[in-house]
Structures are given as structure tokens and as C-alpha cells.
Design an enzyme around this catalytic site. Structure first.
Site, short mmCIF file in Angstrom:
data_model
loop_
_atom_site.label_atom_id
_atom_site.label_comp_id
_atom_site.label_asym_id
_atom_site.label_seq_id
_atom_site.Cartn_x
_atom_site.Cartn_y
_atom_site.Cartn_z
N SER A 119 0.77 -1.32 0.03
CA SER A 119 -0.04 0.03 -0.04
C SER A 119 0.78 1.50 0.12
O SER A 119 1.72 1.29 -0.85
CB SER A 119 -0.69 0.13 1.24
OG SER A 119 -2.08 0.94 1.04
N ASP B 111 -6.00 -3.42 -2.99
CA ASP B 111 -4.77 -3.00 -1.72
C ASP B 111 -4.15 -4.36 -1.19
O ASP B 111 -4.99 -5.14 -0.55
CB ASP B 111 -5.48 -2.09 -0.72
CG ASP B 111 -4.39 -1.54 0.09
OD1 ASP B 111 -3.55 -2.16 0.97
OD2 ASP B 111 -4.58 -0.30 0.39
#
Length: 743
Positions: free
Chosen positions: A74, A220
Site C-alpha cells: 500500500s 490494496d
């Protein structure tokens, strides 16, 4: 003892925590020429909290601790990827501080960057958010944010590696972790497009649209592996420096809403895998946990403070990190190896599109043509990409550097909106003066785009309520650059025509109009257009009450017209900067089917300027009949109503000539826009002077109405909502609840 034996003992000493400083002889040598442990940094996800990673990297550089590989998830993938590309921590710090994060997390380009036709879409009172239409189904975007602006930020920072085949060939070997949305499995990205890999790793589901890569839909990486320690070890790491910025779990008292409970659930799921990874820490590994408190994962406004907290956290481990320090000579060699390849001197000798962008090849080629033969200039490239994106067709629009033998150029990658190319928009308009006069309209707009390779569109508006109408326009660009166009249209509409005397309604008519237009025009960049054409209108009037002879029962117009428009306003609802201008000439001619011959001219000009929360708007509108018959009442100009002599009833002032000037001030109040239902709010005042006149010679300051309006405005997702009170110098006043466009 020989050199190799001493190197072995030094490595053993490091393993048990004694450190390189015990190996005096070896430390005096260029350390990159002797065996040393491979150090890998692991950067966790955590949204804005991950900016602390930058502070950690800054101190590692200060301590001259080498980084041999990076694994990130991320935001950890973004910071890690930028560092792996050759940027220093200070350069990343500068880049992150200069980013307008609020703007980066919006897809829509600034209104000024939109194509002129797209600017006209918000001239009606329709909701800004369009729904998609495909095969009878209504579709929504795959995320609140498509990530266009974030992707372009990452592209500019990592352009040298947009076609990298292996992340092991970066200045620092790198891995980014994403999650396969179909299987839920972690996906370790070790080759391909660096910017796209970073973007995929932080695509929070529901917030950012997923990224399609190698046939997989990626989101993500925090969902599957938020702390990728095992990924780092698979890169051959001997020692891990692990930075964990995960959000602390909330207490019962803090969980007061469904949203906070959902966030807690996600945090629990993310922590489970991170805890499993942390359980594998070895004695030589170093764990760094910045004390970020309750800093939100979305609080990108605290860049400076968050980076500083990362620096503070790593200094706590400075004693252990000192054992990993390189001497000055070795660290300089390490630093030189990390310097990235310079790309800004590349020459653009061609522009091509990838296979999925063939539909837009002519349009892209026409837009990017001015770049060919010039040295790569990222500002110019971004400007042309923004112009293309402003057409409104694309979910994402990206580019990479490319080579054809000895020629260098770029490849543009356009991805059509997944919920397009046909769209549906709704709108609601109401006006109530709290005296029994109310008007309500509900509308739907159907937009069929990309009908042909030149971008033809069919726009149809259907409206019910006080002012029912059906309008359809076919817009056909004539060239790939969309400079010239033809736009035939048709309209059927019913509207009220009230007749007032001394602000008292003495008659009311219902008009039914049928109109056909044929327009030709030229776009002037994205800031204006020139149109000319032929309009034909047939109208019938029905009296509701009052003298039926005030309005002729049928009315016909046949005219040539021309219009020039300029629009650089930043916002139509509550403008803060820029201006708009239009000037239209209508030539009614009897031989074209008009009941009378006349020439009419109408102009409108608005300019807005702001300072902090304060905005000033100057706005003037005027129209006149130049010569010939002034026409009938149904063809007169009208004033009265909100921002149009606000103390008078809507449409209560009629005449063949009119002029009105407005000076408007409004101030933003509160912290509008930060909550789900917390709309930006404004308090304002408008001073207005104007009237209609039967003869141009009658126009004077003394004969004009002087009005004032005090209002409260809310910028809602349905459009601007106003509550206001208007006053006229004749003693009349009006109160308003108004939803819809005003400027």
C-alpha cells in the site's frame, strides 16, 4: 588469520549483535568489497500514517545504513517504490510535501481543464454524478476514485522505469504486494510497470478502482499481507528493518458509528496477518513502530508531523542500527549506484497507442502531435494528457516511454470508463417564494457518447414538472482534434408566461414551443467556441386568466444566429475564480418564417475572484432589439427572481431591452465538506441594479430597480441550495428556497 576468515567472524559477530565496529581491520576497507549481511527494509500499509516511512528512510541515510532491498504494501509500496527508483528520502519528502493530496484523490480534472462541451454539461441543474448505462443496466464506477491524478503523480516520479521488466534491476531491488480481488490471495509484483504496481498496491477496495494487471484485478495489498516480511526474506535478506504503522484498535467508546465499526473490522483482519509476520522476527531484525497515536489513515494534511514522528521512532533504535553503518567511502559507492537514469533529456520522435487504445488513436495522435520532435517536457505532456482526459471518455489515461530501434518516444494508454460509454444523469430544481408561487422540475439526461471514432454524441433531456420539455441534440465533430462540429437539435417545451403590472400578476399564459436548430461551430481550445446556424420556432399560447389579447395565440420565429462563448470559470455553483462571457446575435427574418424582422443582441459576463474564504463576483447581463419590430410579449426579455432583481417576483418585469448588474459577495463558513453530510456552506449578499425598457433611450440609472439579496448557500450533491431574502427599492420583498443553478 586471512581476510576471508576475518570476514566470516565479522559476519558472525553481527549475527549475535556484537556489530561491525568490533572488526576494526575489515571496517577500514571499502565495505562493498567484502561480505556483509543483506539488509532489507519492510514498509507496511497504513494510508497517511505511512508517510512516517519517509522519516525512517531519512534517518537510515543519515546513519549511513545501506538498503539492499525493499518490500512494501500500500503506501509502503509507494514510499518504497520511489526509494527503489533511486530517489533519496529527502527527495521523497519534498515530493510528498508538494503534493496537493486533496486534489490527487479527485478524478475530475479542474473545470478549466475540461473540454468546452463538458463544461456546458453543468449549465443545467443536473446532479454532477453520472450513472453508466450498458445493455439496460445502470452501472456505478468501480471505486469512488479512479486514481487518474495519483497515477500521474507516480508516473512523473518514476518515468525512467515505466517499462522495467524486472524490479531487481532498479537501483534498489523492490517488491510491491497487492491482493487478487477474485481469489483474495497476495500478489507479489516483481516486474512490469513500477508506477502501476505502486498504484495497484494501495487501491483500497471501494475507494480506489481496482487495477487490471496481467489478467488479474488487483486491490490494496493490506487485505492479504500488510507487513510483507516473508517477501523480503525471499529476496535474500539477512537482516530486516521492519516499519509497522498500522492503526491501533479502537476502544468501545470510540466505535460510535457503522463506519467506525467497519474500520475496526478491517483493522482486525489486517492485524492478524501482520501479527503472524511479526512472530517470525529474528534476533538480528529491527522493528520500528512510530508513535502515531490516532493519526488517521486519510490525514494527508499532516505530512510534516507524520514524517517527523517516523524520524523520532527510528532514532530510538540508533544504537542497534549503528552496527549496520558503512564507512564514508563504502556508503558513497552505495549512493552512486542508486542514482537513477535521467529521462528528461529524451527526445519525443513518435507517439503511439497500445492495443486497447486503438479506438482513440486519431484523437490521441492529434492531441499529442505538438510534442513530436521536441525534448521531453513533463509539464507539457501532463497538459496534453489533461486535455484528453477532459473529454470525459476515460477512466484512466496514462503514458510510458517507448523505443523503436534507435528512436525514442512514448506510448499512450487510454482506458474507457468501465461504466460507459453511455450515461444517465438526474436533476431536481425547485423555487418557492413562500407566497404560494412554487416551481418544481425533475429531469433526466441520457448521453450516448463515442458513437463514431470522432466522438459523436447524442444528448437527450427529458423533464417533467412546471416546465416540461424534451430536448435532443446530435453533436458531430468533423475532425480528430474536435475543432469543427455540426450540431442539429430539436426541442419541445411548455412554459409559463406571467404578465405583471406594478408587481401584481394580471394575466398568465401557457406557451407550447417546438423548435428545430442546425448549428455549426468551432471550438477554441477548451476555453471557448463560436457557433452559427439557423433556428426555427413555432409557439402557441393558451390563456389561463387575464386579457387574452395581451399575447398573440401563435408565434413563429425563423432566424440566423451567431454566438461566441468564453468559459474559464472554476465552478458554476459557487465560483471562486475565473470568468465567463457570451455574446449572441439573432437575426429574425420574414423570409425565414419569422412573424417579424428584427436583430437582437444579448451579452453576459461574469468574473469571480477570491481570497481565503471570501469571494467577490461581478456579473452583468444585457439584451437589446437593434432595429425592426420589437416583437410580442412572449419574445421579450424578463427579469425578477433570485439574482435577477431579487426583491421582485420571477418574470415580473418584461421588455424588449434589458440590463442588469450584480455585485455578489459570499464567505465560506464552517468546515464544510469534511463529513458525509457536512456540505460546504456560504453566507452572502448580492446588490443588483437593472430593469427592462420599451426603448433603448429610456435606459437610465434613475429608472432602474435597486435590489439586495441576503442568502445562505449549501453546495450539496444535488446541486446548490439557497435560502434567501430579497428586497426591492419599490418596497417589494421576496423570500426564497431555491435548488438549482444560478450563475
Amino acid at each position: 588469520m586471512g581476510r576471508s576468515g576475518l570476514q566470516f567472524l565479522c559476519g558472525w559477530a553481527l549475527t549475535v549483535g556484537i556489530g561491525w565496529h568490533t572488526c576494526v581491520w575489515a571496517a577500514d576497507l571499502p565495505q562493498d568489497s567484502i561480505a556483509r549481511p543483506r539488509i532489507c527494509v519492510v514498509l507496511s500499509g497504513g494510508g497517511a500514517r505511512g508517510l512516517a516511512h519517509i522519516g525512517v528512510l531519512k534517518v537510515l541515510e543519515e546513519l549511513k545504513v545501506p538498503i539492499d532491498c525493499i518490500a512494501g504494501t500500500s503506501v509502503g509500496a509507494i514510499v518504497g517504490g520511489l526509494y527503489a527508483s533511486g530517489m533519496t528520502a529527502s527527495q521523497i519528502d519534498t515530493a510528498m510535501r508538494s503534493v496537493d493530496w486533496q486534489e490527487s484523490f479527485r478524478d475530475a480534472p479542474p473545470r478549466r481543464a475540461l473540454a468546452f462541451r463538458r463544461k456546458q454539461d453543468d449549465r443545467n441543474f443536473l446532479v454532477r454524478f453520472p450513472l453508466g448505462l450498458q445493455h439496460g443496466d445502470v452501472l456505478l464506477p468501480k471505486g469512488l476514485i479512479q486514481g487518474q491524478k495519483l497515477q500521474q503523480q507516480l508516473r512523473r516520479l518514476t518515468l525512467s522505469f515505466s517499462n522495467s521488466t524486472s524490479f531487481d534491476q532498479l537501483p534498489t531491488p523492490f517488491r510491491a504486494v497487492a491482493t487478487d480481488l477474485e481469489t483474495g490471495n497476495a500478489v507479489v509484483m516483481k516486474s512490469g510497470d513500477l508506477a502501476l504496481a505502486m498504484r495497484a498496491s494501495m487501491s483500497a477496495p471501494g475507494v480506489f478502482a481496482p487495477v487490471e494487471m496481467d489478467g488479474r484485478l488487483l486491490v490494496d495489498g493490506g487485505l492479504a499481507e500488510n507487513l510483507p516480511m516473508d517477501v523480503a526474506r525471499s529476496m535474500g535478506a539477512d537482516i530486516l528493518i521492519v516499519v509497522d504503522v498500522r492503526f491501533p484498535l479502537q476502544s468501545r467508546e470510540q466505535m460510535k458509528s457503522a463506519l467506525s465499526i467497519s474500520n475496526q473490522m478491517i483493522a482486525i483482519l489486517v492485524r492478524k496477518d501482520a501479527d503472524r509476520q511479526r512472530a517470525t522476527l529474528k534476533p538480528q531484525d529491527i522493528l520500528i513502530e512510530p508513535m502515531l497515536g490516532i493519526t488517521s489513515s486519510t490525514d494527508f494534511g499532516e505530512v510534516v508531523n507524520t514524517i517527523a514522528l517516523g524520524e523520532t521512532a527510528v532514532r530510538v533504535a540508533a544504537t542497534r542500527l549503528a552496527s549496520l553503518r558503512l564507512n564514508d567511502t563504502a556508503y558513497e559507492q552505495y549512493r552512486l549506484r542508486r542514482q537513477p537514469t535521467e529521462t528528461n533529456s529524451s527526445r519525443i520522435e513518435f507517439v503511439q497507442v497500445d492495443a486497447q487504445s486503438r479506438r482513440y488513436e486519431k484523437t490521441i495522435a492529434a492531441e499529442m502531435q505538438p510534442l513530436i520532435g521536441k525534448t521531453l517536457n513533463l509539464v507539457q505532456v501532463d497538459d496534453h494528457i489533461a486535455d484528453l482526459y477532459g473529454l470525459g471518455y476515460f477512466e484512466t489515461l496514462d503514458y510510458v516511454l517507448a523505443n523503436h530501434g534507435t528512436k525514442s518516444g512514448m506510448e499512450v494508454r487510454a482506458r474507457r470508463k468501465s461504466w460507459g460509454p453511455n450515461y444517465l444523469r438526474f436533476g431536481l430544481n425547485l423555487q418557492d417564494d413562500f407566497q404560494g408561487n412554487s416551481r418544481y422540475n425533475a429531469a433526466a439526461r441520457f448521453i450516448l457518447t463515442e458513437i463514431d471514432p470522432l466522438g459523436a454524441e447524442l444528448l437527450t433531456d427529458a423533464q417533467i414538472g412546471s416546465n416540461p420539455k424534451l430536448v435532443s441534440e446530435f453533436y458531430q465533430p468533423m475532425d480528430a482534434q474536435r475543432r469543427w462540429f455540426v450540431a442539429p437539435s430539436a426541442r419541445i417545451e411548455a412554459r409559463d408566461l406571467p404578465i405583471y403590472r406594478n408587481d401584481i400578476e394580471v394575466a398568465d399564459f401557457r406557451l407550447r414551443e417546438v423548435e428545430a436548430d442546425l448549428d455549426f461551430g468551432r471550438n477554441l481550445g477548451n476555453w471557448g467556441e463560436v457557433r452559427a446556424g439557423y433556428h426555427r420556432l413555432n409557439s402557441a399560447a393558451r390563456v389561463r386568466f387575464g386579457n387574452p389579447n395581451l399575447v398573440q395565440p401563435t408565434f413563429n420565429r425563423g432566424q440566423y444566429f451567431s454566438k461566441v462563448s468564453y468559459d474559464r470559470l472554476d465552478n458554476l455553483d459557487f465560483p471562486r475564480d475565473g470568468q465567463t462571457f457570451s455574446l449572441q446575435w439573432d437575426a429574425d427574418r420574414s423570409n425565414l418564417g419569422s412573424d417579424f424582422a428584427a436583430d437582437k443582441l444579448r451579452g453576459d459576463w461574469l468574473v469571480a475572484r477570491s481570497r481565503e474564504r471570501n469571494t467577490w463576483v461581478l456579473w452583468g447581463t444585457a439584451g437589446t432589439t437593434l432595429d425592426g419590430n420589437a416583437g410580442k410579449l412572449q419574445d421579450f426579455y424578463s427579469l425578477g427572481g433570485f439574482f435577477n432583481l431579487s426583491g421582485l417576483s420571477p418574470g415580473s418585469v418584461l421588455g424588449p431591452h434589458f440590463a442588469i448588474g450584480r455585485a455578489i459577495y459570499f464567505r465560506k463558513i464552517g468546515r464544510g465538506g469534511e463529513g458525509l453530510l457536512d456540505f460546504p456552506a456560504y453566507l452572502g449578499l448580492s446588490l443588483e441594479i437593472g430593469n427592462t425598457w420599451n426603448k433603448r433611450g429610456d435606459i437610465s440609472y434613475g429608472s432602474a430597480h435597486k435590489d439586495a439579496l441576503a442568502f445562505l448557500g449549501l453546495d450539496t450533491f444535488l446541486g446548490p441550495v439557497y435560502f434567501g431574502s430579497g428586497y426591492d427599492d419599490s418596497g417589494n420583498n421576496a423570500f426564497y428556497l431555491f435548488l438549482g443553478r444560478t450563475f
